[in-house]
Design an enzyme around this catalytic site. Structure first.
Site, PDB file in Angstrom:
ATOM      1  N   SER A 149     -40.257  48.642  14.179  1.00 16.50           N
ATOM      2  CA  SER A 149     -40.478  47.816  12.992  1.00 16.50           C
ATOM      3  C   SER A 149     -40.722  46.365  13.403  1.00 16.50           C
ATOM      4  O   SER A 149     -41.633  46.069  14.142  1.00 16.50           O
ATOM      5  CB  SER A 149     -39.306  47.959  12.026  1.00 16.50           C
ATOM      6  OG  SER A 149     -39.590  47.340  10.801  1.00 16.50           O
ATOM      7  N   ASP A 301     -45.428  43.763   8.603  1.00 20.12           N
ATOM      8  CA  ASP A 301     -44.763  43.871   9.893  1.00 20.12           C
ATOM      9  C   ASP A 301     -45.523  44.845  10.794  1.00 20.12           C
ATOM     10  O   ASP A 301     -46.509  45.450  10.363  1.00 20.12           O
ATOM     11  CB  ASP A 301     -43.289  44.258   9.702  1.00 20.12           C
ATOM     12  CG  ASP A 301     -43.106  45.660   9.143  1.00 20.12           C
ATOM     13  OD1 ASP A 301     -44.088  46.223   8.627  1.00 20.12           O
ATOM     14  OD2 ASP A 301     -41.988  46.197   9.218  1.00 20.12           O
ATOM     15  N   ASP A 303     -45.316  47.898  11.912  1.00 19.05           N
ATOM     16  CA  ASP A 303     -45.621  49.280  11.537  1.00 19.05           C
ATOM     17  C   ASP A 303     -46.056  49.413  10.079  1.00 19.05           C
ATOM     18  O   ASP A 303     -46.219  50.508   9.562  1.00 19.05           O
ATOM     19  CB  ASP A 303     -44.455  50.213  11.851  1.00 19.05           C
ATOM     20  CG  ASP A 303     -43.237  49.970  10.983  1.00 19.05           C
ATOM     21  OD1 ASP A 303     -42.999  48.802  10.610  1.00 19.05           O
ATOM     22  OD2 ASP A 303     -42.516  50.934  10.675  1.00 19.05           O
ATOM     23  N   ASP A 305     -44.687  48.809   7.093  1.00 15.74           N
ATOM     24  CA  ASP A 305     -43.903  49.285   5.952  1.00 15.74           C
ATOM     25  C   ASP A 305     -43.364  48.118   5.106  1.00 15.74           C
ATOM     26  O   ASP A 305     -43.123  48.276   3.921  1.00 15.74           O
ATOM     27  CB  ASP A 305     -42.780  50.244   6.378  1.00 15.74           C
ATOM     28  CG  ASP A 305     -41.800  49.659   7.376  1.00 15.74           C
ATOM     29  OD1 ASP A 305     -41.955  48.494   7.775  1.00 15.74           O
ATOM     30  OD2 ASP A 305     -40.872  50.391   7.776  1.00 15.74           O
TER      31      ASP A 305
END
Length: 575
Positions: A149, A301, A303, A305
């Site tokens: 993340s 961010d 990734d 999400d």
């Protein structure tokens, strides 16, 4: 320095032929040059937290490497075979832009295939929400995404998804962890069965984009979409793979990307932290917005999400919204759209978390839907969808800049959330208003809520012990008054109790156990303490509120609420 025997036993195991020469050489180097690093690398096994397993990359049981992830994958393979004994097992695997993510993704694919499991592997980085979607779309039994993340560049991670596209939840997570912990590293099957590994890309991309446009579009006119000027940054992450594609497909043509941050890069060279929760991360996007006079700013961010959002206030200045504000704006808009379409029947719900704004409960009440509140992490919202099939899920979020539109994706989804925010902004602009005004009117209608977060970083063994002691102290010595307000209720999620301090009554909490404490004050303020499940941090969440009669009351009310938060922080000695 003295190293405990239990740690040395683990080190010696990693110096056996089960582990490759490169790993053994790295360990021997640490033994002579850096005993402290050796201790940090082996003093515990990496654990599954609120967002799967995250850790620093390197050798050792407390690090992300081919062996720790291989062991996870072997254990998961064994568990899947036991859970679905008569089925040809299928898993989907995605990874983000981090260092070694592609290599680790391939190792995970190798182990699954070596266990006779069919693997659908993305050949390049993709957003986490697309993996969640792909699990259901490809009828997989499980899914893995390699990501840490928004953690610093030296981290990576391993998130596990189940058949419904949601992350693992109890009891499965505990059962799988037990299988993993009972495995020896020598039992990991690393020899790939190439015939079982299939690369998936464009077909899933197209299906995910179509699903996103369908779920997050709400009758916005073509001209309104074309007239919305967007500034967007992927912060060197994976959202660049899907956000521009989805916006174009939905009819948003004025999308301006921060060029210096468009190239995926695991070093995240232009930011201190690739986390849209940090205002500094959106500095370049805000500069671009001012240069081109954009209406709205988005940042994601690594990734993809989480999303950060900035909008123009009434003076034309770009201001950053926090996660609670974006969550209530999106939820309110969805509720309005569902009501307009006649789809609110009393069998619908929205989702939130125990550390997020209580304003979500007010929205639910105002629209006659249920608000289900769970622990931190979208896996709990996904679990509500699975546990209550008789109810329709509208949308939901959490304070840490995450939102989920409908149930096609069962994790926080910056791709769908960005499109939804564009719909809100485009419609507001067409009507001579703005997202900022939309939020202000909500404060008049539902109460003015103000939230604040303090996050204290405590690294390593000493830090973990310090965080543990802070929680013990707060439990053993609970306060009865803060900022002149009596504490009327204390919820302790570790003990599953809610104690009314006025009557002495104790109720049992039905939410699963977690190391969280929440104080409720008599003026409606809420204070929560929670160690992070994915980072070496302890977090304190503050929520205060008051009623206002008109938008004109907001400046004065905001001053008072800001002062109240400062007073609480000072009294708790957290500044």
């Amino acid at each position: 320095m003295h190293i405990e025997q239990s740690i040395l036993d683990k080190v010696n195991e990693w110096l056996t032929p089960t582990f490759d020469d490169k790993t053994q050489e790295a360990i021997k180097e640490m033994m002579t040059s850096s005993p402290k690093d050796l201790e940090e690398s082996f003093y515990k096994n990496l654990e599954f937290g609120t967002g799967g397993m995250r850790g620093i990359m390197g050798v050792g049981t407390n690090r992300i490497n081919k062996y720790t992830l291989g062991k996870n994958t072997q254990g998961l393979s064994d568990y899947l075979k036991k859970s679905f004994p008569k089925e040809q097992l299928k898993v989907a695997i995605a990874y983000d832009c981090r260092h070694n993510s592609d290599t680790l993704g391939r190792i995970v694919a190798d182990v699954f295939s070596a266990n006779g499991i069919t693997v659908y592997l993305f050949s390049d980085m993709r957003p986490t929400p697309e993996l969640s979607f792909a699990v259901k779309h490809l009828n997989c039994h499980a899914g893995i995404v390699l990501t840490a993340s928004h953690n610093p560049p030296e981290y990576n991670g391993y998130k596990v998804y189940w058949q419904d596209g949601g992350q693992l939840v109890p009891p499965q997570d505990g059962e799988i962890i037990e299988v993993i912990e009972n495995l020896n590293y020598s039992e990991i099957k690393f020899e790939a069965n190439e015939s079982l590994i299939h690369y998936v890309d464009e077909a899933v991309d197209e299906a995910f984009a179509e699903s996103t446009v369908k779920n997050a579009s709400f009758n916005t006119s073509a001209s309104a979409r074309e007239n919305l000027r967007i500034a967007y940054t992927s912060l060197h992450g994976t959202s660049i793979k899907m956000v521009p594609k989805v916006l174009e497909k939905a009819g948003y043509t004025d999308v301006n990307i921060v060029p210096e941050q468009a190239e995926p890069n695991g070093n995240f060279p232009t930011v201190k932290s690739p986390n849209p929760e940090e205002p500094e991360a959106l500095t370049m996007a805000l500069a671009l917005a001012d240069k081109i006079n954009a209406d709205i700013v988005f940042g994601t961010d690594p990734d993809s999400d989480r999303l950060g959002v900035a909008v123009r206030n009434n003076e034309g200045k770009m201001i950053l919204l926090n996660g609670n504000q974006t969550m209530v704006v999106m939820t309110h808009f969805l509720l309005e759209e569902w009501r307009k379409a006649g789809k609110i029947t009393g069998k619908e719900f929205i989702g939130s978390t125990i550390v997020s704004t209580p304003m979500m409960l007010e929205l639910a009440s105002g629209f006659d839907v249920e608000c289900k509140v769970g622990l931190t992490g979208f896996k709990w919202i996904a679990k509500f969808i699975k546990d209550f099939p008789e109810l329709k899920f509208i949308g939901g979020g959490e304070e840490s800049f995450g939102f989920m539109v409908g149930d096609a994706v069962r994790d926080k989804d910056a791709v769908g959330a960005i499109l939804l925010m564009c719909e809100i902004a485009a419609q507001a602009k067409e009507n001579g208003s703005s997202v900022y005004n939309y939020l202000q009117q909500m404060y008049v209608d539902f109460g003015f809520y103000k939230e604040y977060l303090i996050s204290l970083t405590k690294k390593g063994i000493e830090g973990a012990n310090e965080i543990k002691q802070m929680m013990i102290d707060m439990r053993d010595n609970p306060v009865s008054e803060i900022n002149g307000q009596r504490v009327i209720m204390v919820e302790d999620y570790q003990n599953s109790t809610a104690k009314n301090l006025l009557s002495g009554e104790i109720e049992n909490l039905t939410i699963p156990k977690s190391d969280v404490l929440i104080y409720y004050l008599e003026d409606g303020s809420k204070i929560c303490a929670r160690p992070s499940g994915t980072e070496p941090k302890i977090k304190f969440y503050f929520s205060v509120n008051c009623a206002i009669d008109s938008i004109n009351d907001i400046p004065e009310a905001e001053k008072q609420l800001d002062q109240k938060i400062k007073n609480i922080i000072a009294e708790m000695q957290l500044n």
